[in-house]
Motif scaffolding. Sequence first.
Motif, PDB file in Angstrom:
ATOM      1  N   MET A  46       0.752  -1.166  -0.011  1.00  0.00           N
ATOM      2  CA  MET A  46      -0.018   0.067  -0.008  1.00  0.00           C
ATOM      3  C   MET A  46       0.938   1.374   0.023  1.00  0.00           C
ATOM      4  SD  MET A  46      -2.890   0.946   0.062  1.00  0.00           S
ATOM      5  CE  MET A  46      -4.189   2.338   0.408  1.00  0.00           C
ATOM      6  N   LYS A  47       1.823   1.317   0.649  1.00  0.00           N
ATOM      7  CA  LYS A  47       2.798   2.261   0.784  1.00  0.00           C
ATOM      8  C   LYS A  47       3.540   2.528  -0.350  1.00  0.00           C
ATOM      9  CE  LYS A  47       6.139   4.333   4.015  1.00  0.00           C
ATOM     10  NZ  LYS A  47       7.057   4.396   5.117  1.00  0.00           N
ATOM     11  N   ARG A  48       3.778   1.654  -0.896  1.00  0.00           N
ATOM     12  CA  ARG A  48       4.591   1.512  -2.360  1.00  0.00           C
ATOM     13  C   ARG A  48       3.586   2.257  -3.377  1.00  0.00           C
ATOM     14  NH1 ARG A  48       8.349  -3.416  -3.581  1.00  0.00           N
ATOM     15  NH2 ARG A  48      10.057  -2.871  -2.093  1.00  0.00           N
ATOM     16  N   LEU A  49       2.572   2.112  -3.397  1.00  0.00           N
ATOM     17  CA  LEU A  49       1.317   2.342  -4.151  1.00  0.00           C
ATOM     18  C   LEU A  49       1.357   4.007  -4.170  1.00  0.00           C
ATOM     19  CD1 LEU A  49      -0.841   2.067  -6.517  1.00  0.00           C
ATOM     20  CD2 LEU A  49      -2.399   1.506  -4.469  1.00  0.00           C
ATOM     21  N   VAL A  50       1.188   4.469  -2.766  1.00  0.00           N
ATOM     22  CA  VAL A  50       1.222   5.842  -2.371  1.00  0.00           C
ATOM     23  C   VAL A  50       2.290   6.477  -2.958  1.00  0.00           C
ATOM     24  CG1 VAL A  50       1.024   7.454  -0.700  1.00  0.00           C
ATOM     25  CG2 VAL A  50      -0.526   5.587  -0.769  1.00  0.00           C
ATOM     26  N   VAL A  51       3.378   5.975  -2.793  1.00  0.00           N
ATOM     27  CA  VAL A  51       4.920   6.617  -3.374  1.00  0.00           C
ATOM     28  C   VAL A  51       4.821   6.594  -4.658  1.00  0.00           C
ATOM     29  CG1 VAL A  51       7.292   6.506  -3.286  1.00  0.00           C
ATOM     30  CG2 VAL A  51       5.836   5.944  -1.155  1.00  0.00           C
ATOM     31  N   ALA A  52       4.341   5.612  -5.403  1.00  0.00           N
ATOM     32  CA  ALA A  52       4.396   5.712  -6.939  1.00  0.00           C
ATOM     33  C   ALA A  52       3.124   6.644  -7.492  1.00  0.00           C
ATOM     34  CB  ALA A  52       3.997   4.312  -7.416  1.00  0.00           C
ATOM     35  N   LEU A  53       2.267   6.707  -6.751  1.00  0.00           N
ATOM     36  CA  LEU A  53       1.010   7.875  -7.327  1.00  0.00           C
ATOM     37  C   LEU A  53       1.656   9.099  -6.924  1.00  0.00           C
ATOM     38  CD1 LEU A  53      -2.333   6.029  -6.039  1.00  0.00           C
ATOM     39  CD2 LEU A  53      -1.377   6.228  -8.415  1.00  0.00           C
ATOM     40  N   VAL A  54       2.402   9.421  -5.916  1.00  0.00           N
ATOM     41  CA  VAL A  54       2.982  10.741  -5.719  1.00  0.00           C
ATOM     42  C   VAL A  54       3.924  11.205  -6.439  1.00  0.00           C
ATOM     43  CG1 VAL A  54       3.843  12.195  -3.710  1.00  0.00           C
ATOM     44  CG2 VAL A  54       2.080  10.620  -3.294  1.00  0.00           C
ATOM     45  N   SER A  55       4.785  10.233  -6.986  1.00  0.00           N
ATOM     46  CA  SER A  55       5.836  10.332  -7.951  1.00  0.00           C
ATOM     47  C   SER A  55       5.303  10.642  -9.177  1.00  0.00           C
ATOM     48  CB  SER A  55       6.766   9.287  -7.769  1.00  0.00           C
ATOM     49  OG  SER A  55       7.609   8.974  -6.601  1.00  0.00           O
ATOM     50  N   ALA A  56       4.384  10.088  -9.643  1.00  0.00           N
ATOM     51  CA  ALA A  56       3.702   9.794 -11.041  1.00  0.00           C
ATOM     52  C   ALA A  56       3.065  11.213 -10.902  1.00  0.00           C
ATOM     53  CB  ALA A  56       2.544   9.031 -11.347  1.00  0.00           C
ATOM     54  N   GLY A  57       2.376  11.547 -10.072  1.00  0.00           N
ATOM     55  CA  GLY A  57       1.738  13.107 -10.077  1.00  0.00           C
ATOM     56  C   GLY A  57       2.653  14.223  -9.966  1.00  0.00           C
ATOM     57  N   SER A  58       3.805  14.161  -9.557  1.00  0.00           N
ATOM     58  CA  SER A  58       4.602  15.296  -9.267  1.00  0.00           C
ATOM     59  C   SER A  58       5.273  15.438 -10.859  1.00  0.00           C
ATOM     60  CB  SER A  58       5.668  15.006  -8.093  1.00  0.00           C
ATOM     61  OG  SER A  58       6.504  13.702  -8.606  1.00  0.00           O
ATOM     62  N   LEU A  59       5.594  14.204 -11.608  1.00  0.00           N
ATOM     63  CA  LEU A  59       6.323  14.119 -12.825  1.00  0.00           C
ATOM     64  C   LEU A  59       5.186  14.633 -13.666  1.00  0.00           C
ATOM     65  CD1 LEU A  59       8.088  10.618 -13.095  1.00  0.00           C
ATOM     66  CD2 LEU A  59       9.132  13.058 -12.794  1.00  0.00           C
ATOM     67  N   ARG A  70      -2.433  14.818  -0.408  1.00  0.00           N
ATOM     68  CA  ARG A  70      -2.941  16.483  -0.802  1.00  0.00           C
ATOM     69  C   ARG A  70      -1.910  17.270  -0.391  1.00  0.00           C
ATOM     70  NH1 ARG A  70      -8.818  18.928  -0.999  1.00  0.00           N
ATOM     71  NH2 ARG A  70      -8.234  21.270  -2.310  1.00  0.00           N
ATOM     72  N   HIS A  71      -1.687  17.246   0.887  1.00  0.00           N
ATOM     73  CA  HIS A  71      -0.505  17.946   1.392  1.00  0.00           C
ATOM     74  C   HIS A  71       0.684  17.942   0.763  1.00  0.00           C
ATOM     75  CE1 HIS A  71       1.320  20.420   4.466  1.00  0.00           C
ATOM     76  NE2 HIS A  71       2.479  19.517   4.645  1.00  0.00           N
ATOM     77  N   ASP A  72       1.299  16.694   0.587  1.00  0.00           N
ATOM     78  CA  ASP A  72       2.437  16.165  -0.086  1.00  0.00           C
ATOM     79  C   ASP A  72       2.451  16.852  -1.511  1.00  0.00           C
ATOM     80  OD1 ASP A  72       3.320  15.047   2.508  1.00  0.00           O
ATOM     81  OD2 ASP A  72       2.931  13.177   1.608  1.00  0.00           O
ATOM     82  N   GLN A  73       1.417  16.635  -2.264  1.00  0.00           N
ATOM     83  CA  GLN A  73       1.384  16.920  -3.650  1.00  0.00           C
ATOM     84  C   GLN A  73       1.572  18.479  -3.584  1.00  0.00           C
ATOM     85  OE1 GLN A  73       1.534  15.210  -6.343  1.00  0.00           O
ATOM     86  NE2 GLN A  73       1.565  16.976  -7.490  1.00  0.00           N
ATOM     87  N   MET A  74       0.784  19.187  -2.612  1.00  0.00           N
ATOM     88  CA  MET A  74       0.848  20.729  -2.931  1.00  0.00           C
ATOM     89  C   MET A  74       2.128  21.303  -2.507  1.00  0.00           C
ATOM     90  SD  MET A  74      -1.669  22.595  -3.441  1.00  0.00           S
ATOM     91  CE  MET A  74      -1.108  24.192  -2.637  1.00  0.00           C
ATOM     92  N   CYS A  98      -1.604  24.492  -8.636  1.00  0.00           N
ATOM     93  CA  CYS A  98      -1.130  23.523  -7.987  1.00  0.00           C
ATOM     94  C   CYS A  98      -2.349  22.877  -6.972  1.00  0.00           C
ATOM     95  CB  CYS A  98      -0.202  23.839  -6.944  1.00  0.00           C
ATOM     96  SG  CYS A  98       1.401  24.199  -7.406  1.00  0.00           S
ATOM     97  N   GLN A  99      -3.078  23.949  -6.382  1.00  0.00           N
ATOM     98  CA  GLN A  99      -4.258  23.496  -5.932  1.00  0.00           C
ATOM     99  C   GLN A  99      -5.433  22.707  -6.716  1.00  0.00           C
ATOM    100  OE1 GLN A  99      -5.826  27.352  -4.533  1.00  0.00           O
ATOM    101  NE2 GLN A  99      -4.744  27.107  -2.629  1.00  0.00           N
ATOM    102  N   SER A 100      -5.561  22.962  -7.924  1.00  0.00           N
ATOM    103  CA  SER A 100      -6.717  22.324  -8.680  1.00  0.00           C
ATOM    104  C   SER A 100      -5.901  20.766  -8.995  1.00  0.00           C
ATOM    105  CB  SER A 100      -6.661  23.017  -9.919  1.00  0.00           C
ATOM    106  OG  SER A 100      -5.514  23.231 -10.813  1.00  0.00           O
ATOM    107  N   SER A 101      -4.730  20.695  -9.136  1.00  0.00           N
ATOM    108  CA  SER A 101      -4.065  19.298  -9.363  1.00  0.00           C
ATOM    109  C   SER A 101      -4.156  18.521  -8.302  1.00  0.00           C
ATOM    110  CB  SER A 101      -2.550  19.460  -9.780  1.00  0.00           C
ATOM    111  OG  SER A 101      -1.649  19.807  -8.753  1.00  0.00           O
ATOM    112  N   ALA A 102      -4.328  18.881  -7.072  1.00  0.00           N
ATOM    113  CA  ALA A 102      -4.083  18.341  -5.794  1.00  0.00           C
ATOM    114  C   ALA A 102      -5.751  17.998  -5.062  1.00  0.00           C
ATOM    115  CB  ALA A 102      -3.287  19.039  -4.546  1.00  0.00           C
ATOM    116  N   LYS A 103      -6.601  18.764  -5.886  1.00  0.00           N
ATOM    117  CA  LYS A 103      -7.759  18.527  -5.541  1.00  0.00           C
ATOM    118  C   LYS A 103      -8.557  17.215  -5.541  1.00  0.00           C
ATOM    119  CE  LYS A 103     -10.613  21.861  -7.050  1.00  0.00           C
ATOM    120  NZ  LYS A 103     -11.437  22.578  -7.969  1.00  0.00           N
ATOM    121  N   ALA A 104      -8.094  16.351  -6.106  1.00  0.00           N
ATOM    122  CA  ALA A 104      -8.516  15.123  -6.291  1.00  0.00           C
ATOM    123  C   ALA A 104      -7.878  14.010  -5.071  1.00  0.00           C
ATOM    124  CB  ALA A 104      -8.361  14.205  -7.324  1.00  0.00           C
TER     125      ALA A 104
END
Length: 105
Positions: free
Chosen positions: A1-14, A67-71, A55-61
Amino acid sequence: MKRLVVALVSAGSLLISAAALAQTTPAPATAPAAAPAQESASMAAPVPGAKRAACQSSAKALKGQERHDQMQLCMAQAHLDCLKQAIDQKITGPQRKDFVKSCAG
């Protein structure tokens, strides 16, 4: 689960990094000799808060810590993009600090 979160945050930041880079405009190849640095900086002044809103619109979902990390990631990238823009425009000193603050929002 933790790896999935890290992968999603990484993909989102890219994705956000790519979108932010696509939105930045390159500095003109040659600047007019008669225009002082302050005038050219004011002509290219960014819209205040535009990057924060993006940034706010990208982290809205996202929710909670994600969300905090993405912002944080998005705003750090926005700050870096604004700093690069200030360097390209050869803005120095207190003007650079003001430019980066107003650019990143």
